[in-house]
Scaffold this active site. Sequence first.
Site, PDB file in Angstrom:
ATOM      1  N   HIS A   1      -1.153  -0.291  -9.902  1.00 56.83           N
ATOM      2  CA  HIS A   1      -1.729  -1.191  -8.888  1.00 56.83           C
ATOM      3  C   HIS A   1      -2.303  -2.459  -9.545  1.00 56.83           C
ATOM      4  O   HIS A   1      -3.502  -2.726  -9.470  1.00 56.83           O
ATOM      5  CB  HIS A   1      -2.807  -0.471  -8.083  1.00 56.83           C
ATOM      6  CG  HIS A   1      -3.000  -1.091  -6.722  1.00 56.83           C
ATOM      7  ND1 HIS A   1      -3.355  -0.355  -5.619  1.00 56.83           N
ATOM      8  CD2 HIS A   1      -2.892  -2.378  -6.283  1.00 56.83           C
ATOM      9  CE1 HIS A   1      -3.465  -1.147  -4.556  1.00 56.83           C
ATOM     10  NE2 HIS A   1      -3.183  -2.384  -4.947  1.00 56.83           N
TER      11      HIS A   1
ATOM     12  N   ARG B   1       0.855  -1.183   0.000  1.00 58.30           N
ATOM     13  CA  ARG B   1       0.000   0.000   0.000  1.00 58.30           C
ATOM     14  C   ARG B   1       0.894   1.237   0.000  1.00 58.30           C
ATOM     15  O   ARG B   1       1.939   1.269   0.646  1.00 58.30           O
ATOM     16  CB  ARG B   1      -0.928   0.033   1.232  1.00 58.30           C
ATOM     17  CG  ARG B   1      -2.039  -0.998   1.217  1.00 58.30           C
ATOM     18  CD  ARG B   1      -3.064  -0.702   0.133  1.00 58.30           C
ATOM     19  NE  ARG B   1      -4.196  -1.618   0.136  1.00 58.30           N
ATOM     20  CZ  ARG B   1      -4.278  -2.745  -0.569  1.00 58.30           C
ATOM     21  NH1 ARG B   1      -3.259  -3.096  -1.337  1.00 58.30           N
ATOM     22  NH2 ARG B   1      -5.358  -3.511  -0.518  1.00 58.30           N
TER      23      ARG B   1
ATOM     24  N   GLU C   1      -4.404   7.188  -5.166  1.00 58.01           N
ATOM     25  CA  GLU C   1      -4.640   6.423  -6.383  1.00 58.01           C
ATOM     26  C   GLU C   1      -6.002   6.762  -6.973  1.00 58.01           C
ATOM     27  O   GLU C   1      -6.981   6.854  -6.229  1.00 58.01           O
ATOM     28  CB  GLU C   1      -4.566   4.920  -6.076  1.00 58.01           C
ATOM     29  CG  GLU C   1      -3.183   4.472  -5.635  1.00 58.01           C
ATOM     30  CD  GLU C   1      -3.077   2.976  -5.393  1.00 58.01           C
ATOM     31  OE1 GLU C   1      -4.095   2.264  -5.536  1.00 58.01           O
ATOM     32  OE2 GLU C   1      -1.978   2.509  -5.071  1.00 58.01           O
TER      33      GLU C   1
END
Length: 320
Positions: free
Chosen positions: A286, A238, A267
Amino acid sequence: MKPVIYITRKLPEEAIEPLLEKYTVRMWESASESVPRDVLLKEVVDADALWSVLADRIDEEVFEAATKLKVVSNLAVGFNNIDIDVAKEKGIIVTNTPDVLTETTADLAFALILATARRITEAENELRKGNWKSWSVMDFTGMDVGGSTLGIIGMGRIGEAAARRAKGFNMRVLYQNRTRKVEAEEEHGFEYAELDTLLKESDIILIFAPLTPETENMIGENELAKMKKTAILVNVARGGIVNEEALYHALKNGTIWAAGLDVFEVEPVPMDNPLLTLPNVTVLPHIGSASIRTRHAMMKMNLQAIIDVLEGKEPENRVV
């Protein structure tokens, strides 16, 4: 009246087809853009189940609006996007998708290690621009992965899977974790290390820790300064675990050699994020679990959890 399920992303038809006969299914229209906050708050009002993704902020405001909600099924192994305390207080079940993405995410982690260490993206971009004029002795030279020392922060299932891959590269594996993995140490030769030792001795540092109040910003200016100048930092966990401002300065000033990032503090990553300006940063959007098989397995797991809760059964992957 059929129970209502709201899905915050457009999913493939085959993923939701088993729900259509017994439930009223509503779904956000986009597969790649987040459901607007006002739409989410409106849609959960009469929802019995919420099928969310990690980009959705499921907080107290959502839970207050969702007066009928019984379950939140999160399309991710992590669940830091959900206010677990409020869910528990209101008796709302939260589920996730562990295990099924372990090997896929470990694959991606090693792909990012290799791409960063060997400057794959940088070299490809130069070729596509027409800048490859002749073979050169030192152009695009990178760091060796084989035989180096890998430090893993967060030795859960994915961390262990990555560590097993590292042994195939003849790497020494150090790890830092809340609990020691004695069996893994004995079977594979992994070495437990305190964080300071891991930072100082590792050539490549790979982050798999969950984002918690304890791990937020755990890699900052002080930690980066302890790393080798030739070190590579790779984060597939993360974004909030690494202080991005400190990382930018460390990369720009040569405190460390390079970074590979699949995750960011915000994000989607804003295009003015200074990390995107650095040639020694390899970035991905991601995609740790993004294989076709794994994503379908994750959706199947979410679907089954929703059905189980709505039918009064205990779901398999319950967080709270």
